[in-house]
Design a protein around this motif. Structure first.
Motif, mmCIF file in Angstrom:
data_model
loop_
_atom_site.group_PDB
_atom_site.id
_atom_site.type_symbol
_atom_site.label_atom_id
_atom_site.label_comp_id
_atom_site.label_asym_id
_atom_site.label_seq_id
_atom_site.Cartn_x
_atom_site.Cartn_y
_atom_site.Cartn_z
ATOM 1 N N VAL A 7 -21.842 116.572 -6.290
ATOM 2 C CA VAL A 7 -22.796 117.612 -6.705
ATOM 3 C C VAL A 7 -23.656 118.044 -5.527
ATOM 4 O O VAL A 7 -23.918 119.235 -5.325
ATOM 5 N N LEU A 26 -29.937 122.785 -1.494
ATOM 6 C CA LEU A 26 -29.433 123.242 -2.792
ATOM 7 C C LEU A 26 -30.579 123.657 -3.715
ATOM 8 O O LEU A 26 -30.472 124.631 -4.471
ATOM 9 N N TYR A 30 -30.885 127.331 -5.507
ATOM 10 C CA TYR A 30 -30.809 127.535 -6.952
ATOM 11 C C TYR A 30 -32.182 127.521 -7.641
ATOM 12 O O TYR A 30 -32.257 127.437 -8.857
ATOM 13 N N LEU A 43 -27.398 130.072 -15.571
ATOM 14 C CA LEU A 43 -26.475 129.236 -14.800
ATOM 15 C C LEU A 43 -27.200 128.531 -13.653
ATOM 16 O O LEU A 43 -26.941 127.362 -13.361
ATOM 17 N N ALA A 44 -28.093 129.252 -13.013
ATOM 18 C CA ALA A 44 -28.851 128.660 -11.914
ATOM 19 C C ALA A 44 -29.737 127.528 -12.423
ATOM 20 O O ALA A 44 -29.883 126.495 -11.759
ATOM 21 N N GLU A 45 -30.309 127.728 -13.605
ATOM 22 C CA GLU A 45 -31.159 126.679 -14.179
ATOM 23 C C GLU A 45 -30.357 125.415 -14.473
ATOM 24 O O GLU A 45 -30.808 124.293 -14.202
ATOM 25 N N GLU A 46 -29.142 125.598 -15.040
ATOM 26 C CA GLU A 46 -28.281 124.445 -15.309
ATOM 27 C C GLU A 46 -27.869 123.748 -14.024
ATOM 28 O O GLU A 46 -27.833 122.523 -13.949
ATOM 29 N N LYS A 47 -27.570 124.546 -13.004
ATOM 30 C CA LYS A 47 -27.182 123.968 -11.720
ATOM 31 C C LYS A 47 -28.345 123.186 -11.123
ATOM 32 O O LYS A 47 -28.159 122.096 -10.569
ATOM 33 N N MET A 48 -29.558 123.715 -11.267
ATOM 34 C CA MET A 48 -30.732 123.038 -10.733
ATOM 35 C C MET A 48 -30.953 121.702 -11.433
ATOM 36 O O MET A 48 -31.296 120.691 -10.797
ATOM 37 N N LYS A 49 -30.717 121.670 -12.743
ATOM 38 C CA LYS A 49 -30.846 120.418 -13.493
ATOM 39 C C LYS A 49 -29.831 119.398 -12.998
ATOM 40 O O LYS A 49 -30.140 118.208 -12.845
ATOM 41 N N GLU A 50 -28.606 119.857 -12.757
ATOM 42 C CA GLU A 50 -27.549 118.954 -12.280
ATOM 43 C C GLU A 50 -27.896 118.402 -10.896
ATOM 44 O O GLU A 50 -27.698 117.210 -10.620
ATOM 45 N N ILE A 51 -28.438 119.254 -10.040
ATOM 46 C CA ILE A 51 -28.817 118.822 -8.693
ATOM 47 C C ILE A 51 -29.927 117.770 -8.762
ATOM 48 O O ILE A 51 -29.873 116.744 -8.076
#
Length: 201
Positions: A7, A26, A30, A43-51
């Protein structure tokens, strides 16, 4: 979640500073501020959570002295690894003890149980059976009760305790063979000691 190192786009051997740098880059990319009034905001919010989650897992695991296992993305602290090793050793010991019990060599089975890393439900059950075979019924009952308390869902342990409490003779743990048993007792013994269990007669 996915492999947290993937990730963040870093290797599991990366230094703490490299991981922190990758995370910051990252996070800047994001960050929600960059996606205001943008259809990709969700999508950016979900990616930020994953990061954030990946970074949190890596830093927490490293601070606890843990390690990353690629088989299933599991994280274990040193204490968890040691507990797993104890459990693995215990399972091997208990399997050996059962073999000697099935051969009628209670002395050797008892020696093996003494080397167990901890007194688990299985340890109490097998120790109780050895006591039962030696005629120490009170001690056997205590161990069977302890096994049931530690693992109340185990049918074999419950059955052993029930037979002791109801004064039924001829109990054998799973796989035990002995001559002179009637067919009903033989069936009961087999069903008690097989992995899938079974009804007693």
């Amino acid at each position: 979640m996915n492999d947290p190192y993937s990730v963040l786009g870093v290797s599991p051997s990366a230094s703490d500073e490299e991981i922190k740098k990758a995370y910051r880059e990252l996070a800047r990319k994001y960050h929600p501020d960059n996606y205001q009034n943008n259809p990709l905001a969700d999508l950016a919010e979900e990616k930020m959570k994953e990061i954030n989650e990946a970074y949190d897992i890596i830093t927490r695991t490293r601070s606890e002295g843990g390690s990353y296992s690629s088989g299933g993305y599991a994280y274990q602290t040193q204490q968890q690894q040691q507990a797993y090793q104890r459990d693995s050793a215990g399972n091997t010991i208990f399997a050996q003890a059962r073999q000697y019990i099935n051969m009628g060599d209670l002395g050797r089975a008892e020696e093996i149980l003494r080397s167990a890393p901890q007194q688990t439900a299985e340890w109490h059950f097998l120790t109780g059976y050895i006591a039962y075979q030696r005629g120490w019924l009170d001690e056997a009952t205590q161990h069977f009760r302890a096994a049931c308390t530690m693992d109340p869902a185990n049918a074999e342990y419950r059955q052993a305790l029930a037979m002791m409490q109801h004064g039924r003779a001829g109990y054998r743990p799973a796989g035990y063979s002995a001559g002179g048993m009637d067919p009903c007792t033989t069936y009961m013994c087999i069903s008690c000691l097989t992995p899938w269990g079974g009804p007693c007669c």
